[in-house]
Write an enzyme that holds these catalytic residues in place. Structure first.
Site, short mmCIF file in Angstrom:
data_model
loop_
_atom_site.label_atom_id
_atom_site.label_comp_id
_atom_site.label_asym_id
_atom_site.label_seq_id
_atom_site.Cartn_x
_atom_site.Cartn_y
_atom_site.Cartn_z
N MET A 168 -3.83 4.78 0.67
CA MET A 168 -4.30 5.42 1.90
C MET A 168 -5.32 6.52 1.63
O MET A 168 -6.11 6.85 2.51
CB MET A 168 -3.11 5.97 2.71
CG MET A 168 -2.22 4.88 3.30
SD MET A 168 -3.08 3.74 4.42
CE MET A 168 -3.41 4.83 5.82
N ILE A 172 0.85 -1.19 0.00
CA ILE A 172 0.00 0.00 0.00
C ILE A 172 0.89 1.24 0.00
O ILE A 172 2.00 1.22 0.53
CB ILE A 172 -0.97 0.00 1.21
CG1 ILE A 172 -2.05 1.06 1.05
CG2 ILE A 172 -0.22 0.13 2.53
CD1 ILE A 172 -3.23 0.91 2.00
N CYS A 173 0.38 2.31 -0.62
CA CYS A 173 1.06 3.60 -0.61
C CYS A 173 -0.01 4.68 -0.48
O CYS A 173 -1.07 4.44 0.09
CB CYS A 173 1.90 3.78 -1.86
SG CYS A 173 0.96 3.91 -3.40
N ARG A 174 0.22 5.85 -1.01
CA ARG A 174 -0.75 6.94 -0.91
C ARG A 174 -1.94 6.69 -1.82
O ARG A 174 -3.08 6.82 -1.41
CB ARG A 174 -0.07 8.27 -1.24
CG ARG A 174 -0.99 9.46 -1.19
CD ARG A 174 -0.22 10.76 -1.49
NE ARG A 174 -1.16 11.85 -1.70
CZ ARG A 174 -1.68 12.17 -2.88
NH1 ARG A 174 -1.38 11.48 -3.97
NH2 ARG A 174 -2.52 13.18 -2.98
#
Length: 104
Positions: free
Chosen positions: A92, A64-66
């Site tokens: 996110m 997961i990232c932004r």
């Protein structure tokens, strides 16, 4: 093709107590602003040196990232090395669950 999960799928699996090998590939400042408590932090900028830390049991590595872009790049890199990976779509920005703030 690399599998993808929605943030809703990820949240449901975490709430059901599934063992998820979740790695957040955002940079330190982003991590400290808010991350999923079950995640481990390995920034994309360090992944080439730290990729061996990603493996944990037989579960796929869930990244997961932004927004899903950097985690997609991390998925591509790890997939090329033979690791089973899943990208979290929307990252996110789409996450509606609880977040933990700070360096831990």
């Amino acid at each position: 093709m690399i599998p993808k999960w929605t943030t809703e799928e990820l949240q449901r699996k975490l709430e059901q107590g599934e063992k998820i090998n979740l790695i957040d590939v955002r940079e330190q400042e982003e991590w400290e602003e808010g991350h999923i408590a079950e995640a481990r932090h390995i920034p994309l900028s360090q992944l080439a040196e730290r990729y061996e830390e990603c493996k944990s049991g037989e579960e796929p590595i869930v990244l997961i990232c932004r927004s899903g872009n950097r985690s997609g790049k991390a998925c591509d890199f790890l997939h090329e090395l033979g690791y089973p990976v899943v990208n979290v779509e929307g990252g996110m920005l789409a996450w509606q669950g609880p977040v933990t703030r700070g360096a831990n």
